[in-house]
Design a protein around this motif. Structure first.
Motif, short mmCIF file in Angstrom:
data_model
loop_
_atom_site.label_atom_id
_atom_site.label_comp_id
_atom_site.label_asym_id
_atom_site.label_seq_id
_atom_site.Cartn_x
_atom_site.Cartn_y
_atom_site.Cartn_z
N MET A 120 -84.64 -26.37 15.23
CA MET A 120 -85.74 -25.89 14.44
C MET A 120 -86.57 -24.85 15.22
SD MET A 120 -87.30 -26.88 11.53
CE MET A 120 -88.76 -27.42 10.83
N ILE A 121 -86.85 -25.17 16.48
CA ILE A 121 -87.63 -24.26 17.33
C ILE A 121 -86.85 -22.97 17.53
CG2 ILE A 121 -88.57 -23.95 19.64
CD1 ILE A 121 -89.24 -26.92 19.64
N ILE A 122 -85.53 -23.09 17.73
CA ILE A 122 -84.70 -21.91 17.94
C ILE A 122 -84.69 -21.05 16.67
CG2 ILE A 122 -82.33 -21.12 18.35
CD1 ILE A 122 -81.99 -23.57 20.15
N ALA A 123 -84.61 -21.69 15.51
CA ALA A 123 -84.61 -20.96 14.24
C ALA A 123 -85.94 -20.24 14.03
CB ALA A 123 -84.33 -21.91 13.08
N LEU A 124 -87.05 -20.90 14.33
CA LEU A 124 -88.37 -20.28 14.20
C LEU A 124 -88.53 -19.13 15.20
CD1 LEU A 124 -90.70 -23.37 13.68
CD2 LEU A 124 -90.16 -21.60 12.03
N THR A 125 -88.02 -19.32 16.41
CA THR A 125 -88.10 -18.26 17.43
C THR A 125 -87.29 -17.05 16.99
OG1 THR A 125 -88.33 -19.94 19.16
CG2 THR A 125 -87.71 -17.72 19.85
N LEU A 126 -86.09 -17.26 16.49
CA LEU A 126 -85.26 -16.16 16.00
C LEU A 126 -85.90 -15.46 14.81
CD1 LEU A 126 -81.67 -17.69 16.31
CD2 LEU A 126 -82.71 -15.91 17.72
N CYS A 127 -86.50 -16.24 13.94
CA CYS A 127 -87.19 -15.66 12.79
C CYS A 127 -88.39 -14.83 13.25
CB CYS A 127 -87.66 -16.79 11.86
SG CYS A 127 -88.10 -16.21 10.23
N GLY A 128 -89.13 -15.33 14.23
CA GLY A 128 -90.27 -14.59 14.80
C GLY A 128 -89.82 -13.30 15.46
N ILE A 129 -88.71 -13.36 16.19
CA ILE A 129 -88.18 -12.16 16.85
C ILE A 129 -87.73 -11.14 15.80
CG2 ILE A 129 -86.26 -11.29 18.26
CD1 ILE A 129 -86.51 -13.89 19.92
N ALA A 130 -87.11 -11.61 14.73
CA ALA A 130 -86.67 -10.70 13.66
C ALA A 130 -87.87 -10.03 12.99
CB ALA A 130 -85.84 -11.46 12.63
N ILE A 131 -88.93 -10.81 12.73
CA ILE A 131 -90.13 -10.23 12.11
C ILE A 131 -90.79 -9.23 13.06
CG2 ILE A 131 -92.49 -10.79 11.35
CD1 ILE A 131 -91.34 -13.39 10.17
N LEU A 132 -90.84 -9.55 14.34
CA LEU A 132 -91.41 -8.65 15.34
C LEU A 132 -90.60 -7.37 15.45
CD1 LEU A 132 -93.58 -8.23 17.53
CD2 LEU A 132 -92.02 -9.31 19.14
N ALA A 133 -89.29 -7.48 15.44
CA ALA A 133 -88.42 -6.30 15.51
C ALA A 133 -88.61 -5.43 14.26
CB ALA A 133 -86.96 -6.71 15.65
N TRP A 134 -88.73 -6.08 13.10
CA TRP A 134 -88.96 -5.32 11.87
C TRP A 134 -90.31 -4.59 11.92
CZ3 TRP A 134 -92.88 -6.02 8.28
CH2 TRP A 134 -92.79 -5.21 7.14
N ALA A 135 -91.36 -5.28 12.41
CA ALA A 135 -92.69 -4.68 12.48
C ALA A 135 -92.71 -3.49 13.45
CB ALA A 135 -93.72 -5.73 12.91
N ILE A 136 -92.05 -3.64 14.59
CA ILE A 136 -92.00 -2.54 15.56
C ILE A 136 -91.21 -1.37 14.98
CG2 ILE A 136 -91.06 -1.84 17.80
CD1 ILE A 136 -91.81 -4.66 18.83
N GLY A 137 -90.09 -1.65 14.35
CA GLY A 137 -89.29 -0.59 13.72
C GLY A 137 -90.06 0.12 12.62
N SER A 138 -90.77 -0.65 11.83
CA SER A 138 -91.57 -0.08 10.75
C SER A 138 -92.68 0.80 11.33
CB SER A 138 -92.18 -1.19 9.90
OG SER A 138 -93.02 -0.66 8.92
N TYR A 139 -93.35 0.34 12.37
CA TYR A 139 -94.41 1.11 13.01
C TYR A 139 -93.86 2.41 13.60
CZ TYR A 139 -97.71 2.57 16.57
OH TYR A 139 -98.56 3.32 17.37
N LEU A 140 -92.75 2.33 14.29
CA LEU A 140 -92.15 3.53 14.89
C LEU A 140 -91.69 4.51 13.82
CD1 LEU A 140 -90.11 1.98 17.85
CD2 LEU A 140 -92.27 3.24 17.96
N SER A 141 -91.19 4.00 12.72
CA SER A 141 -90.76 4.86 11.62
C SER A 141 -91.96 5.59 11.00
CB SER A 141 -90.05 4.04 10.57
OG SER A 141 -89.74 4.81 9.45
#
Length: 188
Positions: free
Chosen positions: A1-22
């Motif tokens: 569960m913790i691993i799934a939440l961590t991966l989900c958090g990393i995916a959201i963070l990567a999307w936010a950074i990509g969106s900001y850079l775009s």
């Protein structure tokens, strides 16, 4: 569960950074396009801006000379003496030539081109401020006979000359050999 939440958090963070850079890249591209548009328009409008600034500088010189002559002639009736000298000045060939540039600049001030130049983004703020200073300096000298005292008139010509010189200094890189100050009318 913790691993799934961590991966989900990393995916959201990567999307936010990509969106900001775009968004940042798009904004930079937009600012660059505004700057290029400004440069193209300034290459055509620069002869008018330079001619106007030089004509207004000459006018400031003439006003100062008339102020000195008016003081020497009649200090009690300075305004009357200045008004007579102004009427004579307006009839000279040099003043008439300057008047043609002044009228052209007044027309330019109402044009969409000046509005476009003034809204040229963050990359050309210095240049936009220089155009504003040239316009302000010229406006100070439009009707010098309405300024009440010789000391005030001297201060106005000094401030106007400073605005004009500062504006011309910033716009120096746009100077070209084109002499047609009416070329800006052909920009579509």
């Amino acid at each position: 569960m913790i691993i799934a939440l961590t991966l989900c958090g990393i995916a959201i963070l990567a999307w936010a950074i990509g969106s900001y850079l775009s968004k940042r890249a798009k904004q930079e591209q937009y600012q660059q396009a505004l700057a290029q548009r400004f440069d193209q328009a300034m290459n055509i409008a620069c002869p008018l801006l330079e001619g106007y600034a030089l004509a207004m500088t000459d006018r400031a010189d003439s006003i100062e000379a008339m102020t000195k002559r008016s003081e020497a002639t009649d200090t009690l009736r300075f305004n009357d003496a200045f008004g007579i000298l102004w009427e004579k000045y307006v009839q000279t060939p040099g003043a008439r030539k300057s008047l043609a540039l002044l009228e052209e600049y007044e027309y330019f001030k109402m044009s969409p081109l000046l509005k476009m130049l003034r809204h040229s983004g963050e990359k050309r703020l210095k240049e936009v401020d220089a155009i504003r200073k040239i316009t302000l300096g010229g406006d100070m000298l439009m009707e010098p006979y309405l300024i009440p005292q010789q000391d005030t008139l001297k201060n106005v010509t000094k401030r106007a000359r400073q605005c004009l010189a500062e504006g011309l200094e910033v716009l120096k890189p746009y100077h070209n050999e084109q002499a047609d100050y009416r070329a800006w009318r052909d920009i579509r």
